[in-house]
Design a protein around this motif. Structure first.
Motif, PDB file in Angstrom:
ATOM      1  N   GLN A 175      46.720 105.153  49.977  1.00 14.63           N
ATOM      2  CA  GLN A 175      47.276 106.262  50.387  1.00 14.63           C
ATOM      3  C   GLN A 175      47.082 106.709  51.811  1.00 14.63           C
ATOM      4  N   HIS A 176      47.919 107.485  52.232  1.00 12.51           N
ATOM      5  CA  HIS A 176      48.337 107.780  53.566  1.00 12.51           C
ATOM      6  C   HIS A 176      47.384 108.948  54.227  1.00 12.51           C
ATOM      7  N   HIS A 177      46.308 108.682  54.389  1.00 15.50           N
ATOM      8  CA  HIS A 177      45.515 109.808  54.779  1.00 15.50           C
ATOM      9  C   HIS A 177      45.419 109.894  56.587  1.00 15.50           C
ATOM     10  N   MET A 178      44.998 111.074  57.097  1.00 14.54           N
ATOM     11  CA  MET A 178      45.108 111.146  58.408  1.00 14.54           C
ATOM     12  C   MET A 178      43.807 111.375  59.084  1.00 14.54           C
ATOM     13  N   TRP A 179      42.966 110.456  59.597  1.00  9.07           N
ATOM     14  CA  TRP A 179      41.754 110.625  60.276  1.00  9.07           C
ATOM     15  C   TRP A 179      42.069 110.315  61.578  1.00  9.07           C
ATOM     16  N   PHE A 180      41.395 111.297  62.497  1.00  8.74           N
ATOM     17  CA  PHE A 180      41.280 111.286  63.783  1.00  8.74           C
ATOM     18  C   PHE A 180      39.940 111.638  64.667  1.00  8.74           C
ATOM     19  N   GLU A 181      40.003 111.384  65.980  1.00  2.77           N
ATOM     20  CA  GLU A 181      39.057 111.974  66.706  1.00  2.77           C
ATOM     21  C   GLU A 181      39.337 113.214  67.419  1.00  2.77           C
ATOM     22  N   ARG A 182      38.408 114.141  67.262  1.00  2.00           N
ATOM     23  CA  ARG A 182      38.824 115.500  67.972  1.00  2.00           C
ATOM     24  C   ARG A 182      38.726 115.594  69.513  1.00  2.00           C
ATOM     25  N   LYS A 183      38.009 114.673  69.999  1.00  2.00           N
ATOM     26  CA  LYS A 183      38.159 114.846  71.368  1.00  2.00           C
ATOM     27  C   LYS A 183      38.986 113.987  71.989  1.00  2.00           C
ATOM     28  N   VAL A 184      40.055 113.396  71.100  1.00  2.00           N
ATOM     29  CA  VAL A 184      40.921 112.442  71.767  1.00  2.00           C
ATOM     30  C   VAL A 184      42.292 113.332  71.761  1.00  2.00           C
ATOM     31  N   ALA A 185      42.893 113.577  72.803  1.00  2.00           N
ATOM     32  CA  ALA A 185      43.919 114.313  73.003  1.00  2.00           C
ATOM     33  C   ALA A 185      45.415 113.625  72.049  1.00  2.00           C
ATOM     34  N   GLU A 186      45.146 112.114  72.651  1.00  2.00           N
ATOM     35  CA  GLU A 186      46.318 111.466  71.840  1.00  2.00           C
ATOM     36  C   GLU A 186      46.316 111.414  70.302  1.00  2.00           C
ATOM     37  N   ASP A 187      44.915 111.402  69.794  1.00  2.38           N
ATOM     38  CA  ASP A 187      44.772 111.411  68.279  1.00  2.38           C
ATOM     39  C   ASP A 187      45.501 112.723  67.756  1.00  2.38           C
ATOM     40  N   ARG A 188      45.204 113.890  68.593  1.00  2.00           N
ATOM     41  CA  ARG A 188      45.421 115.079  67.948  1.00  2.00           C
ATOM     42  C   ARG A 188      47.014 115.248  67.983  1.00  2.00           C
ATOM     43  N   LYS A 189      47.651 114.724  68.971  1.00  2.00           N
ATOM     44  CA  LYS A 189      48.881 114.922  69.095  1.00  2.00           C
ATOM     45  C   LYS A 189      49.631 113.923  68.083  1.00  2.00           C
ATOM     46  N   MET A 190      48.971 112.672  68.026  1.00  2.00           N
ATOM     47  CA  MET A 190      49.634 111.937  66.956  1.00  2.00           C
ATOM     48  C   MET A 190      49.567 112.679  65.551  1.00  2.00           C
ATOM     49  N   VAL A 191      48.558 113.267  65.080  1.00  2.00           N
ATOM     50  CA  VAL A 191      48.369 113.806  63.735  1.00  2.00           C
ATOM     51  C   VAL A 191      49.416 115.063  63.624  1.00  2.00           C
ATOM     52  N   ALA A 192      49.534 115.867  64.780  1.00  3.80           N
ATOM     53  CA  ALA A 192      50.424 116.976  64.727  1.00  3.80           C
ATOM     54  C   ALA A 192      51.761 116.339  64.307  1.00  3.80           C
ATOM     55  N   GLU A 193      52.293 115.132  64.718  1.00  7.77           N
ATOM     56  CA  GLU A 193      53.463 114.708  64.581  1.00  7.77           C
ATOM     57  C   GLU A 193      53.717 114.280  63.192  1.00  7.77           C
ATOM     58  N   ARG A 194      52.462 113.515  62.839  1.00  4.05           N
ATOM     59  CA  ARG A 194      52.609 112.820  61.497  1.00  4.05           C
ATOM     60  C   ARG A 194      52.478 113.923  60.297  1.00  4.05           C
TER      61      ARG A 194
END
Length: 430
Positions: A260-279
């Protein structure tokens, strides 16, 4: 001796098979009967232990409300008429603020009105002979019987999760867009969550199923524990969005992401947050994708209030399906304090509790209105959840409890200091 072991083994195997079947078909009648019997036992034994109340002098004192403080005395009046007892109002208000701190008390276990035969219960209780006997009886049942009944169910649920996800990840190579595969995957995911719920003897009372989140939408809810996902995902299949973890929790996240396509990210990493927003935007644009499940507070609260909602998921332009999750604390304390408990310790605590009983209410879906900002939209949805769940609507950011956010805490303290100082200002005009 062997006959007794055979009887115990047969009962254990029968209960395991029944719980698997109940998860397959979504049945929980025996658990509901058990909870009703437990409630009757509470009333029969008469173990109600009222917690000690605050004195009337501190009742009704909240942050930002300083009742009883004189605000109109001039400097001349204060100089000629000051008495020692004048300071009592200020001391009483200060003590009341400490006692009724709306921020920090949301990150601690709330006291219950009646004792539930567990020492972990947060309440002031004087143990007598009757209480001691009941306590030891409850320890025997919860640790010697319930735990060893629930443990194989928990292991079975983990095996179900890993095996089914591996199978569907393999099928994904051969049938990437097959609808039957997607339907089977959703069904197996719901069965897995039902098995996990059975591990904790969970009874979930669901209201307004007609408002259940649909594909291509976003489901938001208040957050008390990681088990919130289980309470909701046993009735619907979601794409999860959340903080990336390590250890046992990280292993579960990796297993869930096999097929399944779940979205896990690191809160402190700005690139992760930007990637999650796009996904997220890409995900909600496809009406065939599972609804996204997000807890906008970003942290666990003790189910008494709701902290500030992050605006990210409210900027997507998708339909929002709010959900209220309210737990009955007389059976177990569901709050997970991630700063003091690891996941395995927390799961052990739940497995040695009586049961998890919660009410889930699906609210009517809503969308961003004309001339409404994402922040206003988030506040409106949060207020709706608080109103239906009987929760306190709090303006604070839930990240305040995380290490490294001392500056935000100092900002709150400074605001309270200014509000308190405003009540001490003296009129120099006389």
């Amino acid at each position: 001796m062997w006959f007794l072991l055979w009887i115990c083994g047969s009962l254990w195997l029968t209960m395991l098979v029944y719980n698997v079947i109940s998860a397959l078909f979504g049945i929980c009648r025996i658990r509901k009967v058990y909870v009703e019997l437990l409630q009757s036992f509470y009333r029969l034994v008469g173990a109600r232990k009222k917690r000690k109340k605050l004195s009337e002098s501190t009742k009704g004192v909240h942050i930002g409300v300083y009742s009883g403080i004189p605000r109109t005395r001039s400097f001349r009046t204060l100089k000629h008429e000051f008495h020692l007892e004048d300071a009592c109002d200020f001391v009483s208000s200060g003590v009341g603020i400490i006692i009724d701190d709306e921020v920090t008390k949301c990150f601690t276990t709330e006291e219950v009105e009646e004792w539930n035969f567990m020492t972990r219960t947060q309440m002031q209780l004087e143990y007598g002979l009757q209480s001691e006997i009941l306590l030891w009886i409850s320890v025997f049942f919860r640790f010697a019987i319930f735990f060893f009944i629930r443990l194989p169910i928990g292991i079975t649920s983990l095996l179900w999760l890993v095996v089914t996800m591996v199978v569907f990840s393999v099928l994904g190579f051969f049938f990437p867009r097959a609808q039957w595969k997607r339907n089977a995957e959703r069904y197996c995911s719901k069965v897995c969550c039902r098995l996990i719920a059975t591990t904790f003897t969970a009874v979930i009372n669901i209201r307004n199923r007609q408002n259940k989140a649909k594909c291509g939408s976003v489901c938001v809810a208040n957050h008390t524990t990681p088990i919130d996902i289980v309470m909701l995902a046993g009735d619907n299949c979601f794409t999860l969005v959340g903080q990336k973890h390590g250890g046992f929790t990280g292993m579960i996240q990796k297993a869930c992401s096999l097929a399944q396509h779940h979205m896990w990210f690191e809160r402190k990493v700005a690139e992760d947050r930007k990637m999650v927003a796009e996904r997220l935007k890409e995900h909600v644009s496809d009406p065939t994708n599972n609804p996204i499940l997000i807890f906008p507070e970003g942290t666990c609260i003790n189910n008494t209030g709701v902290f500030m909602f992050k605006k990210g998921c409210f900027e997507l332009g998708a339909t929002i399906y709010p959900v209220v999750i309210k737990y009955h604390r007389q059976f177990a304390d569901p709050f997970w304090n991630s700063q003091h408990q690891n996941m395995l310790t927390y799961i052990f605590m739940l497995m040695t509790s009586w049961a998890i009983v919660c009410d889930v209410e699906y609210l009517e879906p809503t969308r961003l209105q004309d001339n409404e900002t994402a922040i206003e939209f988030a506040e409106r949805v949060k207020a709706d959840i608080c109103r239906h769940g009987g929760l306190v609507d709090l303006p604070w950011d839930g990240m305040i409890k995380r290490p490294g956010n001392e500056s935000y805490l100092r900002k709150i303290i400074e605001e309270e200091r200014k509000a308190y100082s405003a009540g001490l200002e003296i009129d120099h005009s006389d």
